[in-house]
Design a protein around this motif. Sequence first.
Motif, short mmCIF file in Angstrom:
data_model
loop_
_atom_site.label_atom_id
_atom_site.label_comp_id
_atom_site.label_asym_id
_atom_site.label_seq_id
_atom_site.Cartn_x
_atom_site.Cartn_y
_atom_site.Cartn_z
N SER A 112 0.83 -1.21 0.00
CA SER A 112 0.00 0.00 0.00
C SER A 112 0.86 1.25 0.00
O SER A 112 0.53 2.25 -0.64
CB SER A 112 -0.93 0.00 1.22
OG SER A 112 -1.89 -1.03 1.12
N GLY A 113 1.99 1.20 0.72
CA GLY A 113 2.93 2.33 0.71
C GLY A 113 3.57 2.51 -0.65
O GLY A 113 3.77 3.63 -1.12
N VAL A 115 2.21 1.83 -3.45
CA VAL A 115 1.19 2.41 -4.32
C VAL A 115 1.20 3.93 -4.22
O VAL A 115 1.08 4.64 -5.23
CB VAL A 115 -0.20 1.84 -3.96
CG1 VAL A 115 -1.30 2.74 -4.47
CG2 VAL A 115 -0.36 0.44 -4.52
N GLU A 116 1.34 4.45 -3.01
CA GLU A 116 1.37 5.90 -2.84
C GLU A 116 2.58 6.52 -3.52
O GLU A 116 2.49 7.61 -4.11
CB GLU A 116 1.35 6.26 -1.35
CG GLU A 116 0.04 5.91 -0.66
CD GLU A 116 -1.16 6.52 -1.36
OE1 GLU A 116 -1.12 7.73 -1.66
OE2 GLU A 116 -2.13 5.79 -1.61
N ARG A 117 3.71 5.85 -3.47
CA ARG A 117 4.91 6.35 -4.15
C ARG A 117 4.73 6.31 -5.66
O ARG A 117 5.15 7.23 -6.38
CB ARG A 117 6.13 5.54 -3.72
CG ARG A 117 6.51 5.74 -2.26
CD ARG A 117 7.85 5.11 -1.93
NE ARG A 117 7.81 3.66 -1.99
CZ ARG A 117 7.43 2.88 -0.98
NH1 ARG A 117 7.04 3.42 0.17
NH2 ARG A 117 7.43 1.56 -1.08
N ARG A 119 1.86 6.47 -7.20
CA ARG A 119 0.88 7.51 -7.53
C ARG A 119 1.56 8.86 -7.74
O ARG A 119 1.26 9.58 -8.70
CB ARG A 119 -0.16 7.61 -6.41
CG ARG A 119 -1.17 8.72 -6.60
CD ARG A 119 -2.10 8.82 -5.41
NE ARG A 119 -3.02 7.69 -5.37
CZ ARG A 119 -4.15 7.63 -6.07
NH1 ARG A 119 -4.49 8.62 -6.88
NH2 ARG A 119 -4.93 6.59 -5.98
N ALA A 120 2.51 9.19 -6.87
CA ALA A 120 3.24 10.45 -7.00
C ALA A 120 4.13 10.43 -8.24
O ALA A 120 4.22 11.42 -8.97
CB ALA A 120 4.07 10.69 -5.74
N ALA A 126 -5.93 13.23 -7.82
CA ALA A 126 -6.39 12.78 -6.49
C ALA A 126 -7.62 11.88 -6.57
O ALA A 126 -7.80 10.99 -5.73
CB ALA A 126 -6.68 14.00 -5.62
N GLN A 129 -8.70 6.32 -8.78
CA GLN A 129 -8.58 5.15 -7.91
C GLN A 129 -7.36 4.33 -8.30
O GLN A 129 -7.15 4.00 -9.46
CB GLN A 129 -9.82 4.27 -8.00
CG GLN A 129 -9.77 3.06 -7.06
CD GLN A 129 -10.90 2.09 -7.28
OE1 GLN A 129 -11.46 2.02 -8.37
NE2 GLN A 129 -11.25 1.33 -6.27
N ASN A 131 -5.20 1.35 -5.95
CA ASN A 131 -4.68 0.69 -4.77
C ASN A 131 -4.58 -0.80 -5.03
O ASN A 131 -4.94 -1.28 -6.11
CB ASN A 131 -5.55 1.00 -3.53
CG ASN A 131 -7.03 0.76 -3.78
OD1 ASN A 131 -7.42 -0.21 -4.43
ND2 ASN A 131 -7.87 1.65 -3.28
N ASN A 176 -8.41 -3.17 1.76
CA ASN A 176 -7.43 -3.62 0.77
C ASN A 176 -6.86 -4.99 1.09
O ASN A 176 -6.40 -5.69 0.20
CB ASN A 176 -6.30 -2.60 0.66
CG ASN A 176 -6.73 -1.32 -0.03
OD1 ASN A 176 -7.59 -1.35 -0.90
ND2 ASN A 176 -6.15 -0.20 0.36
N ASP A 214 -6.12 -2.38 6.57
CA ASP A 214 -5.89 -1.40 5.52
C ASP A 214 -7.22 -0.98 4.92
O ASP A 214 -7.47 -1.11 3.72
CB ASP A 214 -4.97 -1.99 4.45
CG ASP A 214 -4.38 -0.91 3.52
OD1 ASP A 214 -4.53 0.28 3.86
OD2 ASP A 214 -3.83 -1.26 2.48
#
Length: 220
Positions: A112-113, A115-117, A119-120, A126, A129, A131, A176, A214
Amino acid sequence: FRFMISARVLRTCIPSEIVDQLLINEEIHQGVVDATVMVTDIRGYTTLSESRTPLQVLQLLNDYHTDTVALYQEFGGYVLTYQGDAQIILFGHPKRLKDPARQAVLAAQAASGAVERLRARWQLPADQQFNVGAGICSGPVIIADLGAEHREYTVIGELVRKCHKLQSQSQILAANIIMDEETYDRCQQKPEVERRENVTIEGLSEPTTVYVTDLVPSSS
């Protein structure tokens, strides 16, 4: 030198322990083993790919697999199969782990972490979707070396099918990560979860108890 290169390439496809057995002509274990299986899938993959060319989609998938596979390996997991944006990861075989169920949960949380990286890095809006849904089950699975000239080292069995079914419920259950009761019971260090009883899951004959973590925030 060719031998070393070949061994290195093989280790990118199958677990190192299996490569070592192949290189000394040992018979690869096939049959029932006890392990933890995780099946993952990208949530929002269809929308993500609709506005991109096939080459761009391929690059996204390569980025995703590269980052997440590295994380799984840190927690002792082996990715055995890729199915587009889906992955099947095995914990506890062939390398024995002290707490494979817990390691699988930690690996899913780490994804999940990642995924955030991503995304950036991809500069996703924003409201896009994106994840990772993960189903985690523990118990007996069948290790198989499938094929003839084109072989695949993989895992099959009812437990794998159950993992797929749990993973497919991540949107419905707004979580998740979904694990079966056996996986939670086996975790020597219990993760923070929410227990849900009598959950009806399409494809399973009876309602079941699952543990979710999650959680996905409500959009309302």
